[in-house]
Every structure is written in C-alpha cells, then in structure tokens.
Design a protein around this motif. Sequence first.
Motif, short mmCIF file in Angstrom:
data_model
loop_
_atom_site.label_atom_id
_atom_site.label_comp_id
_atom_site.label_asym_id
_atom_site.label_seq_id
_atom_site.Cartn_x
_atom_site.Cartn_y
_atom_site.Cartn_z
N ARG A 1 30.56 43.82 33.77
CA ARG A 1 31.46 44.37 34.79
C ARG A 1 32.91 44.20 34.35
O ARG A 1 33.32 43.12 33.91
N LEU A 2 33.69 45.26 34.52
CA LEU A 2 35.10 45.22 34.14
C LEU A 2 35.86 44.29 35.08
O LEU A 2 35.72 44.36 36.30
N TRP A 3 36.67 43.41 34.51
CA TRP A 3 37.34 42.38 35.28
C TRP A 3 38.86 42.60 35.30
O TRP A 3 39.50 42.47 36.33
N ALA A 4 39.43 42.94 34.19
CA ALA A 4 40.87 43.21 34.10
C ALA A 4 41.10 44.07 32.87
O ALA A 4 40.32 44.01 31.93
N TRP A 5 42.18 44.85 32.89
CA TRP A 5 42.39 45.76 31.78
C TRP A 5 43.84 46.19 31.70
O TRP A 5 44.59 46.06 32.67
N GLY B 1 40.43 45.30 27.63
CA GLY B 1 40.09 44.66 28.90
C GLY B 1 39.18 43.47 28.73
O GLY B 1 38.70 43.17 27.63
N LYS C 1 33.09 35.90 29.69
CA LYS C 1 34.02 37.02 29.71
C LYS C 1 34.44 37.31 28.29
O LYS C 1 34.80 36.41 27.55
N GLU D 1 38.04 51.02 37.12
CA GLU D 1 37.98 50.35 38.42
C GLU D 1 37.48 48.93 38.25
O GLU D 1 36.59 48.67 37.44
N GLN D 2 38.05 48.05 39.05
CA GLN D 2 37.58 46.67 39.08
C GLN D 2 36.08 46.64 39.37
O GLN D 2 35.60 47.29 40.29
N GLY D 3 35.33 45.91 38.54
CA GLY D 3 33.91 45.72 38.79
C GLY D 3 33.01 46.85 38.32
O GLY D 3 31.81 46.79 38.50
#
Length: 150
Positions: free
Chosen positions: A57-61, A87, A96, A110-112
């Motif tokens: 899952r995308l956390w920050a970018w 990211g 992570k 998008e977050q998550g």
Amino acid sequence: MTSVPVAAGVFTWPSAQPRLIGSRCSMCGIVTFPTQDSCPRCASTEMPQHLLPRRGRLWAWTTQDFPPPSPPYAGPTGEAFVPFGIGYVQLGDEVKVEARLTEADPHALEQGMEMELVLVPFRTRGDQDGDGDDDGTEVMTFAFRPVDTA
Ligand SMILES: [Zn+2]
C-alpha cells in the motif's frame, strides 16, 4: 536486447514475478530491506534472506523533478532526465520500502492505494556516462506501479 539488474541481490532475477530480497531476523522477526547482516533491533546476526510480498500500500510519495545527487544516482541526467515518482510502499505488515514509482504525477496517486512490484528500464549502457561499456545492455531497476483495479 540483453538486460541486467542494476545491482545483484536486490530483487529476484530473472523472474516473471519479481520479488524484493530483504532479510528477516531469526530472533525477533524484524524484516529489513535491503538485506542486512545484523538486526537493527536486537543485533542478532541471524538474518537469512526473506522475499518480500509483491504488493503493498502506498504510504507517502513525491515527484523527483531533477536528477538526484550522483553518486549514488547513476541514471540519465541533463536533457535525458525524465521526472519520476518516488514513494514509500508498506509491504504487508512487514516493512516499508522506498522505491521509484511508475507514476510521476502526484495527483494520480492516493494514500493507501494498492501497488505492485515491477521491473523497469533504468538506463541503457553506452549512452551518457562515457565509461566504455556501450554494448546497449538495458539496466533494469525495480519500481512500484498502481494495481489496475478496473
Ligand atoms: Zn532481531
């Protein structure tokens, strides 16, 4: 065309379903990426290789709009540079990972959102660096791309 990994021991190669290679502490279970010889939590030296989940899952970018400092960066610079996304992706509940993203537009992320590991061309030998290895070999690195949920 021949292709080679950007570095040995970072991801499984060759592989149609690439996985990042981390390590997992036999004593406390912490997972690291990249591999480490000793545990950052308990200092154990029992850190066998551990293949990480392919999806996360995308956390920050952010977007890398200019070539990063070189070294360690060894990719295209000047007019050959193309901005790319970068990211942090949370892989399972394990770790992570900071990585290149296939999507450079921050508004398309998008977050998550679910992300999947892919291998992408990083550079072609013999273009700009003048080190003489101009055999046209494609150097591959890893990146995460948004999973197409459509
Ligand atoms: Zn440990």
